[in-house]
Scaffold this motif. Structure first.
Motif, PDB file in Angstrom:
ATOM      1  N   ALA A  46       0.835  -1.203   0.000  1.00  0.00           N
ATOM      2  CA  ALA A  46       0.000   0.000   0.000  1.00  0.00           C
ATOM      3  C   ALA A  46       0.863   1.244   0.000  1.00  0.00           C
ATOM      4  O   ALA A  46       2.044   1.205   0.378  1.00  0.00           O
ATOM      5  CB  ALA A  46      -0.946   0.009   1.205  1.00  0.00           C
ATOM      6  N   GLY A 293      -6.203  -2.203  -5.055  1.00  0.00           N
ATOM      7  CA  GLY A 293      -5.896  -0.788  -5.141  1.00  0.00           C
ATOM      8  C   GLY A 293      -6.979  -0.048  -5.907  1.00  0.00           C
ATOM      9  O   GLY A 293      -7.514  -0.564  -6.894  1.00  0.00           O
ATOM     10  N   GLU A 343      -1.220  -1.626  -6.141  1.00  0.00           N
ATOM     11  CA  GLU A 343      -1.750  -0.420  -5.499  1.00  0.00           C
ATOM     12  C   GLU A 343      -1.772   0.732  -6.495  1.00  0.00           C
ATOM     13  O   GLU A 343      -0.950   0.801  -7.419  1.00  0.00           O
ATOM     14  CB  GLU A 343      -0.884  -0.068  -4.281  1.00  0.00           C
ATOM     15  CG  GLU A 343      -1.158   1.262  -3.617  1.00  0.00           C
ATOM     16  CD  GLU A 343      -2.460   1.322  -2.842  1.00  0.00           C
ATOM     17  OE1 GLU A 343      -3.487   0.888  -3.397  1.00  0.00           O
ATOM     18  OE2 GLU A 343      -2.465   1.817  -1.700  1.00  0.00           O
TER      19      GLU A 343
END
Length: 370
Positions: A46, A293, A343
């Motif tokens: 992330a 994501g 992500e």
């Protein structure tokens, strides 16, 4: 000592890449993007970028990094012990406010033989060595622990209502998504200090249920608010049937009773049309894209995309542009360059950043080509 945005680094607006080769990615509808490598990470999971341009990146095995504008990584110490195995590890990170000196961080922890996700709030402070550390850690939320090592979800977003939203997967157990006594297969809504808002929709269904915003979810690896305040999530389907959902207070999204995919065993699952009482996805994918994501774009560089979704694709190895028109959603274009996309994040100047999955996952900056 609390460290504020101006002290975190010399970042101004966005990243500058040095000695990096740019390459072009052309979408399936002909849109061309220029991709520039910024840095590489070991199983990145992330990323968050604040208004200042400061970036924080998590690695699944338990590392949290600050990234300067010239691509220099600095590890942040004080991260709690992480259970790393299966789909578990260090998870999402978001800033807790505009000053960027506090964060929310999710990760998986082990308790005896069981594991589950946790969300903490912590301050970013200067350490004696001049680097950064986490301090004043406060436990905000805990997922029901189970023996299985998948479908944690634990993605985070702060809404325009100043509430914290947490995705909680079904932990590969299916039935808990419809069980009001466990916080699995739900979208959780909390006050920023972890207390429970009195206007959550399931107030009469038990103490745990008071934390729920929606239910009937499988594995939600993307959550984002648009500029219009609408909340969107996506979730991985079983065998195909990935979903992109407009999240509405108190709604039930049907898992595992309905899905546009089938069980891995081959046993079919009734689709959403067969049970209209459940909230059906605004878009779904067969075959799977394996979404991970999500942003709802709002910037100047790609102004035609404003209000649309950008979704990372793992199995599809793509960045997927989804056109949003009110409450409807349709895939618009795919950008493929042979990498699993873990992500997606938007930069301060409207550029798009993607993290590739895997042991040498690159952080790429995407901008209009030419």
């Amino acid at each position: 000592m609390r460290i504020h945005t101006a002290l975190l680094s010399s970042i101004a607006l966005g990243f500058t890449a040095f000695s990096a080769q740019a390459f072009e990615i052309k979408g399936t509808s002909g849109t061309a993007l220029e991709a520039t490598e910024i840095a590489t990470f070991n199983e990145p999971w992330a990323m968050v970028m604040g208004q200042s341009g400061n970036a924080l990146i998590t690695e699944k095995s338990g590392q949290l990094f600050h990234l300067s504008k010239d691509g220099v990584k600095t590890e942040i110490t004080g991260v709690p012990e992480v259970f790393y195995g299966g789909q578990g590890g260090l998870g999402d990170v978001i800033f807790a406010g505009d000053t960027e000196d506090e964060i929310y961080l999710s990760y998986v922890e082990q308790d005896a033989d069981n594991v589950g996700a946790v969300v903490i709030k912590a301050k970013l402070e200067s350490a004696e060595n001049g680097k950064l550390q986490l301090a004043d850690i406060a436990r905000i939320w805990e997922q029901d622990k189970q023996g299985r090592q998948g479908h944690y979800s634990h993605k985070l977003a702060i809404g325009p209502d100043n509430k914290l939203y947490i995705t909680s997967g079904d932990r590969q157990m299916q039935k808990p998504a419809q069980d009001m006594s466990v916080n699995l297969g739900k979208v959780i809504r909390l006050n920023l200090d972890g207390s429970v808002p009195s206007d959550n929709p399931f107030q009469s269904d038990g103490e745990i249920a008071k934390t729920f915003w929606t239910m009937g979810h499988r594995n939600l690896l993307g959550i984002a608010f648009g500029a219009d305040g609408k909340l969107w999530t996506h979730e991985m389907g079983p065998r195909h049937g990935d979903e992109f959902n407009l999240i509405e207070k108190g709604e039930n999204y049907g898992w595992p009773l309905v899905s546009n995919g089938d069980n891995y065993s081959g046993i079919p699952i009734p689709d959403h049309e067969s049970e209209p009482k459940f909230n059906a996805p605004e878009a779904f994918w067969v075959p799977t894209i394996a979404p991970s994501g999500l942003i709802i774009y709002n910037g100047d560089q790609l102004a035609d995309w404003n209000g649309d979704a950008l979704i990372g694709g793992l199995a599809s190895q793509a960045l997927i542009h989804v056109d949003i028109n009110g409450t409807s959603a349709t895939e618009n274009e795919r950008f493929e360059w042979g990498s699993r996309v873990r992500e997606v994040e938007q930069g301060t100047n409207g550029e798009v950043y993607v993290l590739e999955d895997g042991p040498e996952g690159r952080l790429l900056k995407l901008e209009p080509s030419g």
